[in-house]
Design a protein around this motif. Structure first.
Motif, short mmCIF file in Angstrom:
data_model
loop_
_atom_site.label_atom_id
_atom_site.label_comp_id
_atom_site.label_asym_id
_atom_site.label_seq_id
_atom_site.Cartn_x
_atom_site.Cartn_y
_atom_site.Cartn_z
N SER A 1 5.10 4.56 -18.88
CA SER A 1 4.28 3.36 -18.73
C SER A 1 5.04 1.84 -17.97
O SER A 1 4.60 1.20 -17.50
CB SER A 1 5.27 3.02 -20.05
N ASP A 2 6.39 2.46 -18.16
CA ASP A 2 6.66 1.20 -17.09
C ASP A 2 6.18 1.98 -15.23
O ASP A 2 5.96 0.56 -14.44
CB ASP A 2 8.83 0.93 -16.96
N LEU A 3 6.12 2.80 -15.29
CA LEU A 3 5.58 3.33 -13.88
C LEU A 3 4.09 2.31 -13.71
O LEU A 3 3.51 1.43 -12.99
CB LEU A 3 5.33 4.61 -13.24
N ILE A 4 3.40 2.53 -15.29
CA ILE A 4 2.21 1.93 -14.91
C ILE A 4 2.18 0.56 -14.43
O ILE A 4 1.05 -0.30 -13.71
CB ILE A 4 1.34 1.53 -16.47
N VAL A 5 3.34 -0.39 -15.28
CA VAL A 5 3.16 -2.14 -14.90
C VAL A 5 3.05 -2.14 -13.38
O VAL A 5 2.68 -3.19 -13.16
CB VAL A 5 4.09 -2.83 -15.92
N MET A 6 4.21 -1.75 -13.22
CA MET A 6 4.30 -1.61 -11.97
C MET A 6 3.09 -1.52 -11.14
O MET A 6 2.91 -2.53 -9.78
CB MET A 6 6.04 -1.26 -11.53
N LEU A 7 2.76 -0.84 -11.35
CA LEU A 7 1.18 -0.17 -10.05
C LEU A 7 0.77 -1.61 -10.78
O LEU A 7 -0.32 -2.14 -9.46
CB LEU A 7 1.01 0.68 -10.84
N GLU A 8 0.57 -2.13 -11.65
CA GLU A 8 -0.48 -3.34 -11.54
C GLU A 8 -0.47 -4.02 -11.19
O GLU A 8 -1.08 -4.92 -11.24
CB GLU A 8 -0.47 -3.56 -13.68
N ASP A 9 0.94 -4.25 -11.32
CA ASP A 9 1.23 -5.78 -10.30
C ASP A 9 1.38 -5.55 -9.02
O ASP A 9 1.32 -6.16 -7.41
CB ASP A 9 3.50 -5.60 -10.72
N GLN B 1 0.93 -1.22 -0.20
CA GLN B 1 0.59 -0.32 -0.13
C GLN B 1 0.75 1.40 -0.12
O GLN B 1 0.65 2.23 -0.60
CB GLN B 1 -0.92 0.51 1.43
N GLN B 2 1.92 1.21 0.69
CA GLN B 2 3.16 2.84 1.19
C GLN B 2 3.67 2.51 -0.56
O GLN B 2 3.29 4.08 -1.06
CB GLN B 2 3.73 2.27 1.72
N LEU B 3 4.43 1.38 -1.34
CA LEU B 3 4.18 2.10 -2.22
C LEU B 3 3.30 1.97 -2.94
O LEU B 3 3.98 3.27 -4.12
CB LEU B 3 5.13 0.34 -3.02
N LEU B 4 2.10 1.64 -3.52
CA LEU B 4 0.87 1.98 -4.32
C LEU B 4 1.10 3.62 -4.26
O LEU B 4 0.36 4.50 -5.36
CB LEU B 4 -0.13 1.00 -4.46
N SER B 5 0.77 4.34 -2.80
CA SER B 5 0.78 5.76 -3.16
C SER B 5 1.62 6.54 -3.06
O SER B 5 1.49 6.99 -3.78
CB SER B 5 0.99 6.28 -1.18
N ARG B 6 3.16 6.14 -3.15
CA ARG B 6 4.11 6.75 -3.57
C ARG B 6 4.51 6.86 -4.75
O ARG B 6 4.92 7.48 -5.95
CB ARG B 6 5.46 6.07 -2.57
N PHE B 7 4.01 5.28 -5.86
CA PHE B 7 4.21 5.14 -7.16
C PHE B 7 3.14 6.86 -8.01
O PHE B 7 2.79 6.85 -8.95
CB PHE B 7 4.07 3.59 -7.44
N ALA B 8 1.64 6.65 -7.31
CA ALA B 8 1.11 6.84 -7.35
C ALA B 8 0.99 8.49 -7.70
O ALA B 8 1.02 9.15 -8.86
CB ALA B 8 -0.79 6.82 -6.56
N LEU B 9 2.24 8.72 -6.76
CA LEU B 9 3.37 10.50 -6.98
C LEU B 9 3.63 10.23 -7.82
O LEU B 9 2.88 11.32 -8.76
CB LEU B 9 3.09 10.67 -5.24
N LEU B 10 3.85 9.44 -8.32
CA LEU B 10 5.39 9.72 -9.14
C LEU B 10 4.35 9.43 -10.39
O LEU B 10 5.26 10.05 -11.41
CB LEU B 10 6.13 8.74 -9.23
N ARG B 11 3.05 8.63 -10.28
CA ARG B 11 2.38 8.65 -11.94
C ARG B 11 2.01 9.65 -12.27
O ARG B 11 2.28 10.49 -14.01
CB ARG B 11 1.49 7.53 -11.61
N GLU B 12 1.64 10.77 -11.09
CA GLU B 12 1.32 12.11 -11.52
C GLU B 12 2.38 13.38 -11.94
O GLU B 12 1.60 14.22 -12.62
CB GLU B 12 0.58 13.14 -9.88
N GLN B 13 3.28 12.30 -11.37
CA GLN B 13 4.26 13.63 -11.58
C GLN B 13 4.83 13.46 -13.27
O GLN B 13 5.08 14.58 -13.99
CB GLN B 13 5.58 13.10 -10.27
#
Length: 613
Positions: free
Chosen positions: A362-370, A286-298
């Protein structure tokens, strides 16, 4: 005055099917082959009414608790509960057929104590309304309260006493108890208590005074007063052996349950550990999802800005004149295609940066889905762990419920073992004192024979009449003229003492004695428990000749037929008959009949057949 009716006898044991018989309020007949538990029913009834022991048989292995249902004539229903080998009897104020799950309404000792009401004897006497009635204890004139065991010996007659040469009145077969037993019978026939009277000094006190033997006898008496059971040393040793066996069996069962419980606890700790790791990993995801969501927005913001820069640069390069907005060169220093070249270089840089950022996005989207897939999998595993933990808790509670009655029975058996060991130690002390007394002086003279006060002649004559009518109704051969001698307690029929008759006649006379006593007393509001249990009252065959047997006799089939007909037509209260031969067909439908191990019967004996697989 209340009466008691036996309702059922039930044996229970861990992992054992209940063994039970139902009793008819009128006539119940239990018959069948030998060694099927018929006489054991009579012994168990007597045990539940305060007898000190119940001899074990192979079929009762594993059964640890007995229930005896009672119905009082005032409408109450009671259940007595006693552990096999236990000292206490629990009373429940309702009909109980399974292991009790609630506390007993009364907890009583099996041994009579005139100074306490917390024993089964005084409890049953109180239920009958006769607690405190007085009888003569000995020839010195000592008067003691009535004991329910005094009544039980006259109402519950085993096969040995049924044919015994001693009088039906003298149930204990102990000479020192004759005065007491005759006094009990006097109370039943006449309804009159023994009056309080001064006691005479004992022969020992008169002969030896305050010498050494008197001191030793005092110590012996003190030790005997500590005894809580009538059992002798051999019987106590047998009881101790049975208790040790029962404790070993219960300990094995408890160990098996404890081992199963330990396994469940280990499994629970493993489940809890895995679930804790699961929750830790879920929190990390959950912590990683939160952080990667911010990176996705960036990334998405960067792409938007790059697109804006690219579009703005093109427009600026096309319309701008004067100083170059890209490199800062003045107009005079710019070549003709200067703005176009600078715009092209900007567009190329923006395009390169856009491709780079798009690839990272794109790589981040794959990571978020995983990570989302991992989170869902962890939640599913967590729900499965919760389900397994719930079932584990239910299994632990079930084992605790199975362990509870074992703990109760173990406590009772340990208490019984301690009591038996104390009894044996007291017997050894008495033996040592007796040996010391013998070394100091010769044995004291025997006390004078017990002579209780006589029974009123009218009561004796009335009882003789009822026995005569009973024998006549059964069509026993002879004139059946009955006489009872209060001094010897001997019953004679047609001038012949019962003890001089053959085994068959002794049995039928004893049965008539017990039935007549119940019939006369229940009809006349005199003392009687209200039921009679007769083991082998009617012998229908001649046994092989025995050199020690005097005049064996044969009861005709007519006697058996009329015996049952009379009990049904003129019931003396509740009667339970235990016999080997098949009863007459005419009683079917009018009496409760239990057939053990005979053609057409659905049970092999009192106890269910053991699984030999």
């Amino acid at each position: 005055m209340n009466r008691l009716t036996l309702v059922h006898l039930t044996f229970l044991g861990l992992g054992k099917p209940p063994a039970a018989v139902e009793f008819n309020p009128g006539l119940t007949v239990i018959y069948g082959a030998s060694d099927t538990g018929k006489s054991y029913v009579e012994e168990a009834i007597d045990y539940m009414l305060g007898a000190s022991e119940l001899k074990s048989i192979p079929e009762d292995d594993g059964y640890t608790r007995i229930l005896l249902g009672l119905r009082v004539s005032d409408g109450r229903t009671l259940t007595l509960s006693r552990a096999v080998g236990g000292d206490t009897i629990e009373v429940f104020n309702h009909d109980l057929r399974s292991a009790p799950s609630e506390p007993a309404d009364e907890t009583l000792n099996y041994k009579h104590n005139p100074k306490s009401k917390k024993n089964i004897s005084r409890y049953l006497l109180t239920v009958l309304g006769i607690d405190g009635r007085r009888i003569l204890q000995n020839s010195r004139g000592d008067v003691v309260p009535l004991n329910f065991r005094d009544l039980a010996r006259l109402a519950v007659v085993n096969d040995t006493r049924m044919a015994d040469q001693r009088s039906p009145v003298l149930g204990t077969r102990m000479p020192q108890n004759e005065t007491r037993e005759k006094s009990v019978f006097k109370l039943l026939l006449s309804g009159q208590d023994e009056p309080e009277r001064p006691t005479a000094p004992s022969n020992l006190e008169k002969q030896f005074g305050k010498g050494k033997i008197a001191v030793i006898n005092h110590l012996i008496d003190q030790n005997r007063e500590k005894l809580t059971t009538e059992a002798n040393q051999a019987q106590l040793q047998e009881q101790l052996s049975r208790l040790e066996t029962a404790l070993t069996e219960i300990t094995a069962a408890a160990s098996e349950i404890a081992a199963a419980r330990t396994g469940l606890l280990h499994h629970r700790r493993d489940l809890e550990g895995r679930d804790t790791a699961n929750r830790h990993r879920a929190a990390e995801v959950q912590q990683l999802l939160s952080r990667f969501a911010l990176l996705r927005e960036q990334y998405e913001s960067d792409l938007a800005r790059l697109q804006m820069v690219g579009e703005a640069g093109t427009l600026l390069g096309y319309f701008q004149t004067g100083t170059c907005v890209f490199c800062g060169a003045e107009r005079e220093h710019q070549h003709p295609e200067h703005h176009l070249a600078e715009s092209t270089r900007l567009a190329t840089a923006v395009s390169a940066e856009t491709r780079k950022t798009t690839d990272l996005h794109s790589d981040l989207i794959v990571m978020l889905e995983d990570l989302e897939t991992q989170a869902a999998t962890l939640d599913t595993e967590h729900a499965l762990h919760e389900e397994h933990l719930t079932r584990n808790g239910e299994d632990l509670r079930a084992l605790d419920q199975r362990m509870q009655p074992l703990s109760t029975d173990t406590t009772e058996l340990l208490a019984s073992r301690s009591r038996v060991e104390r009894e044996l130690a007291i017997h050894m002390d008495i033996e040592q004192l007796e040996d010391l007394k013998s070394s100091l002086s010769s044995a004291p003279p025997a006390p004078s024979p017990a002579r209780p006060d006589g029974i009123p002649a009218t009561d004796v004559a009335d009882f003789e009449r009822v026995i005569h009518e009973t024998l006549e109704a059964w069509q026993v051969p002879g004139n059946n003229q009955v006489t009872y001698n209060p001094t010897t307690a001997e019953v004679s029929v047609d001038g012949q003492p019962r003890k001089s008759r053959g085994r068959g006649m002794r049995s039928i006379i004893h049965a008539a004695f017990a039935v007549a006593l119940a019939r006369r007393n229940t009809a006349g509001e005199l003392i009687h428990p209200g039921f009679v249990v007769l083991d082998t009252p009617v012998l229908t065959y001649r046994r092989p000749e025995d050199p020690d047997e005097e005049r064996p006799e044969l009861m005709t089939r007519d006697v058996a037929e009329n015996f049952y007909r009379d009990l049904l037509g003129n019931p003396p209260g509740q009667v339970i008959v235990i016999e080997n031969p098949t009863p007459p067909q005419s009683i079917r439908g009018r009496a409760t009949v239990h057939a053990f191990s005979v053609d057409g019967s659905d049970r092999q004996g009192f106890f269910p057949a053991r699984d030999r697989s």
